[in-house]
Scaffold this active site. Structure first.
Site, PDB file in Angstrom:
ATOM      1  N   ASN A  79       1.321  -1.685  18.789  1.00  0.00           N
ATOM      2  CA  ASN A  79      -0.011  -0.676  18.071  1.00  0.00           C
ATOM      3  C   ASN A  79      -0.217   0.132  19.640  1.00  0.00           C
ATOM      4  O   ASN A  79       0.499   0.031  20.559  1.00  0.00           O
ATOM      5  CB  ASN A  79      -1.000  -1.396  17.683  1.00  0.00           C
ATOM      6  CG  ASN A  79      -1.647  -0.932  16.609  1.00  0.00           C
ATOM      7  OD1 ASN A  79      -1.848   0.284  16.855  1.00  0.00           O
ATOM      8  ND2 ASN A  79      -1.881  -1.562  15.670  1.00  0.00           N
ATOM      9  N   HIS A  86       2.080  -7.954  43.349  1.00  0.00           N
ATOM     10  CA  HIS A  86       1.967  -7.618  44.850  1.00  0.00           C
ATOM     11  C   HIS A  86       2.021  -8.828  45.804  1.00  0.00           C
ATOM     12  O   HIS A  86       1.886  -9.957  45.371  1.00  0.00           O
ATOM     13  CB  HIS A  86       0.584  -6.840  45.337  1.00  0.00           C
ATOM     14  CG  HIS A  86       0.464  -5.491  44.597  1.00  0.00           C
ATOM     15  ND1 HIS A  86       1.281  -4.434  44.734  1.00  0.00           N
ATOM     16  CD2 HIS A  86      -0.428  -5.191  43.542  1.00  0.00           C
ATOM     17  CE1 HIS A  86       0.921  -3.470  44.195  1.00  0.00           C
ATOM     18  NE2 HIS A  86      -0.180  -3.793  43.125  1.00  0.00           N
ATOM     19  N   ALA A 107      -6.650 -12.737  20.548  1.00  0.00           N
ATOM     20  CA  ALA A 107      -7.299 -11.480  21.275  1.00  0.00           C
ATOM     21  C   ALA A 107      -8.020 -12.011  22.351  1.00  0.00           C
ATOM     22  O   ALA A 107      -8.602 -12.760  22.653  1.00  0.00           O
ATOM     23  CB  ALA A 107      -8.199 -11.185  20.273  1.00  0.00           C
ATOM     24  N   ARG A 152      -3.731 -25.530  19.097  1.00  0.00           N
ATOM     25  CA  ARG A 152      -3.192 -26.337  18.213  1.00  0.00           C
ATOM     26  C   ARG A 152      -1.650 -25.652  17.654  1.00  0.00           C
ATOM     27  O   ARG A 152      -1.279 -24.649  18.221  1.00  0.00           O
ATOM     28  CB  ARG A 152      -3.886 -26.122  16.865  1.00  0.00           C
ATOM     29  CG  ARG A 152      -3.842 -24.954  16.166  1.00  0.00           C
ATOM     30  CD  ARG A 152      -4.782 -24.943  14.848  1.00  0.00           C
ATOM     31  NE  ARG A 152      -4.962 -23.867  14.423  1.00  0.00           N
ATOM     32  CZ  ARG A 152      -4.374 -23.192  13.177  1.00  0.00           C
ATOM     33  NH1 ARG A 152      -3.344 -23.969  12.554  1.00  0.00           N
ATOM     34  NH2 ARG A 152      -4.567 -22.070  12.754  1.00  0.00           N
TER      35      ARG A 152
END
Length: 183
Positions: free
Chosen positions: A83, A113, A158, A181
């Protein structure tokens, strides 16, 4: 050994190397062209994204805008969907399986880095490949860090920051991302 070979071998390398800098510039040009295309011209977008990615399976959809470092280090399988605002920072290899769905604002990073301050000041870095198995869903705003493997069938919640491998068929969320879970 070239700087590109060092990066693929996960050795300390110099990304300011002229060959690598020229390849990044070429990718920036291709990305500018891709991100400026009419979003409804799906055939042209499909052809253009296949010139950016190293390998793309059938039914590969990459929404605009899209960002990557080189593109050629990215392999995606069949039925791939990325997306808007996808960032695949591919100085190292990114391998993504079949039927993978990635939500908006996800960032997958292979570069890190140097920890040594003198090496860091010199601009040196490492890469560590990222592997995402088949049938994975990565939800909005997740951050996948260098060296991570996400197992087949897993879901990343999210806003998660994935710092370690996630086993197959798990729901994993949080910062740092943890399995909550099995699925």
């Amino acid at each position: 050994m070239t700087e590109k070979e060092k990066s693929h071998a996960e050795l300390l390398y110099q990304p300011a190397d002229p060959e690598l800098a020229a390849e990044r510039d070429e990718t920036v040009r291709k990305l500018h062209e891709y991100n400026s295309m009419n979003p409804l011209d799906r055939e042209a977008r499909q052809a253009a994204i296949r010139k950016i990615l190293g390998k793309a399976g059938s039914n590969c959809v990459v929404e605009q805008p899209f960002f990557c470092t080189y593109g050629y280090n990215i392999t995606v399988g069949d039925d791939f969907f990325l997306n808007v605002n996808g960032k695949l920072m591919d100085s190292g290899k990114i391998t993504i399986g079949n039927h993978v769905f990635i939500a908006p604002n996800v960032c997958i990073i292979t570069e890190e880095h140097a920890m040594d301050v003198e090496q860091r000041i010199a601009g040196l870095e490492y890469t560590h490949p990222v592997t995402i198995g088949d049938n994975v869903w990565i939800c909005a705003g997740a951050l996948i860090l260098p060296g991570v493997t996400i197992g087949e069938g897993s879901v990343i919640g999210a806003g998660s920051v994935v710092t370690k491998d996630i086993p197959p068929r798990c729901l994993a969320v949080g910062n740092p991302c943890r399995v909550i879970r099995t699925l």
